[in-house]
Design a protein around this motif. Structure first.
Motif, mmCIF file in Angstrom:
data_model
loop_
_atom_site.group_PDB
_atom_site.id
_atom_site.type_symbol
_atom_site.label_atom_id
_atom_site.label_comp_id
_atom_site.label_asym_id
_atom_site.label_seq_id
_atom_site.Cartn_x
_atom_site.Cartn_y
_atom_site.Cartn_z
ATOM 1 N N ASN A 192 21.252 64.869 99.301
ATOM 2 C CA ASN A 192 22.188 64.797 98.175
ATOM 3 C C ASN A 192 22.724 63.378 98.035
ATOM 4 O O ASN A 192 23.008 62.705 99.043
ATOM 5 N N ILE A 193 22.871 62.933 96.803
ATOM 6 C CA ILE A 193 23.542 61.662 96.534
ATOM 7 C C ILE A 193 24.473 61.837 95.338
ATOM 8 O O ILE A 193 24.227 62.668 94.461
ATOM 9 N N ARG A 194 25.539 61.044 95.338
ATOM 10 C CA ARG A 194 26.454 61.037 94.191
ATOM 11 C C ARG A 194 26.324 59.698 93.483
ATOM 12 O O ARG A 194 26.415 58.640 94.111
ATOM 13 N N ILE A 195 26.096 59.756 92.175
ATOM 14 C CA ILE A 195 25.943 58.550 91.356
ATOM 15 C C ILE A 195 27.175 58.412 90.468
ATOM 16 O O ILE A 195 27.555 59.355 89.767
ATOM 17 N N LEU A 196 27.791 57.231 90.507
ATOM 18 C CA LEU A 196 29.031 56.970 89.769
ATOM 19 C C LEU A 196 28.809 55.878 88.731
ATOM 20 O O LEU A 196 28.219 54.837 89.030
ATOM 21 N N ASN A 197 29.284 56.135 87.510
ATOM 22 C CA ASN A 197 29.359 55.098 86.482
ATOM 23 C C ASN A 197 30.806 54.608 86.479
ATOM 24 O O ASN A 197 31.692 55.294 85.966
ATOM 25 N N PRO A 198 31.089 53.438 87.076
ATOM 26 C CA PRO A 198 32.469 53.009 87.316
ATOM 27 C C PRO A 198 33.298 52.910 86.031
ATOM 28 O O PRO A 198 32.765 52.771 84.927
ATOM 29 N N SER A 199 34.608 52.957 86.212
ATOM 30 C CA SER A 199 35.526 52.886 85.069
ATOM 31 C C SER A 199 35.477 51.532 84.376
ATOM 32 O O SER A 199 35.851 51.421 83.208
ATOM 33 N N PHE A 200 35.030 50.471 85.082
ATOM 34 C CA PHE A 200 34.943 49.152 84.451
ATOM 35 C C PHE A 200 33.617 48.947 83.719
ATOM 36 O O PHE A 200 33.379 47.896 83.136
ATOM 37 N N SER A 201 32.743 49.958 83.759
ATOM 38 C CA SER A 201 31.465 49.852 83.057
ATOM 39 C C SER A 201 31.710 49.796 81.551
ATOM 40 O O SER A 201 32.575 50.510 81.030
ATOM 41 N N PRO A 202 30.985 48.961 80.803
ATOM 42 C CA PRO A 202 31.253 48.796 79.369
ATOM 43 C C PRO A 202 30.896 50.017 78.527
ATOM 44 O O PRO A 202 31.462 50.219 77.458
ATOM 45 N N ASN A 203 29.952 50.841 78.984
ATOM 46 C CA ASN A 203 29.597 52.035 78.217
ATOM 47 C C ASN A 203 28.865 53.029 79.108
ATOM 48 O O ASN A 203 28.734 52.823 80.318
ATOM 49 N N LYS A 204 28.390 54.090 78.518
ATOM 50 C CA LYS A 204 27.710 55.144 79.271
ATOM 51 C C LYS A 204 26.404 54.628 79.874
ATOM 52 O O LYS A 204 25.884 53.583 79.474
ATOM 53 N N VAL A 205 25.887 55.381 80.845
ATOM 54 C CA VAL A 205 24.639 55.008 81.502
ATOM 55 C C VAL A 205 23.696 56.203 81.458
ATOM 56 O O VAL A 205 24.129 57.361 81.483
#
Length: 237
Positions: A62-75
């Motif tokens: 299992n892995i958890r993938i995070l799109n950080p809050s400072f990211s400019p948009n969705k991934v």
């Protein structure tokens, strides 16, 4: 009078120097923070966290993938692969949740845990690198060490007076992270695989730092002076 004027001028110059120095320091600090603000990411950058495996079941991780809050948009996550120490790249073809062909969308600040079906039994105790590919952004990598589970044959005996069986002793290393369930013992000779009957009968549990001996029914007298291979199979792979 001249001495007093000199002291007064010196004090004024000293105060002016401190004032200018403080101003320059302030401007430098402002410029420093301004330069940091200009380095905000232009493309989405993900983070890989919480890699979890079970030594009892090497068929997934299992892995958890995070799109950080400072990211400019969705991934959009496009896929997950594994780089092993033998420099092979293994594509993870089955995940839960599923990654569709158009990508799995993670909004800004969102995360998702993926169960990845990939059997890592052949790479136990080795370092692997998890690679996450994203669309139009910066993917992520995470290097981890897999748990060690090591089973060894520590004794193999053939009785010259009885060519119909042999004895084998298996050991689970004291460094192993988990026990295993032995389900089969086979002999490979002349490119043919032969499952053997054992006493005690299989399956059998083998915990770390323990060993177990089996009497294996197989007529080896017909294969004298040949190279044979003994394989112990476990339910864990």
């Amino acid at each position: 009078m001249s001495l007093k004027m000199s002291r007064t001028m010196f004090a004024v110059v000293l105060i002016a120097t401190f004032t200018v120095g403080a101003l320059l320091s302030y401007l430098w600090v402002v410029g420093y923070y301004a330069s940091l603000e200009l380095k905000s990411p232009e493309k989405p950058a993900i983070s890989i966290e919480d890699f979890i495996v079970s030594p009892e079941d090497p068929t997934f991780f299992n892995i958890r993938i995070l799109n950080p809050s400072f990211s400019p948009n969705k991934v959009e996550v496009m896929g997950i692969s594994i780089l092993t120490e033998d420099r092979l790249i293994h594509e993870v073809t089955t995940t839960s949740p599923e990654i569709p062909s158009e990508g799995y969308v993670l909004e800004v600040g969102a995360s998702e845990t993926f169960k990845c079906s990939w059997n890592w039994a052949k790479y136990t105790g080795q370092s692997i690198t998890v690679i996450v590919l994203v669309k139009n952004g910066s993917g992520g990598t995470l290097s981890v060490m897999l748990p060690l589970v090591e089973i060894k044959i520590i004794s193999l005996k053939f009785d010259p007076e009885n060519g119909r069986h042999f004895n084998v002793t298996l050991e689970n290393s004291d460094k192993s992270a988990a026990g295993v369930d032995l389900v089969n013992i086979k002999v490979i000779v002349d490119n043919l695989s032969n499952n053997v009957e054992t006493s005690p009968k299989l399956p059998a549990r083998l915990e770390p730092a323990n060993s177990i001996s089996f009497l294996c029914e197989w007529s080896w007298v017909d294969h004298q002076n040949k190279t044979i291979k003994i394989v112990a199979e476990t339910s864990q792979g």
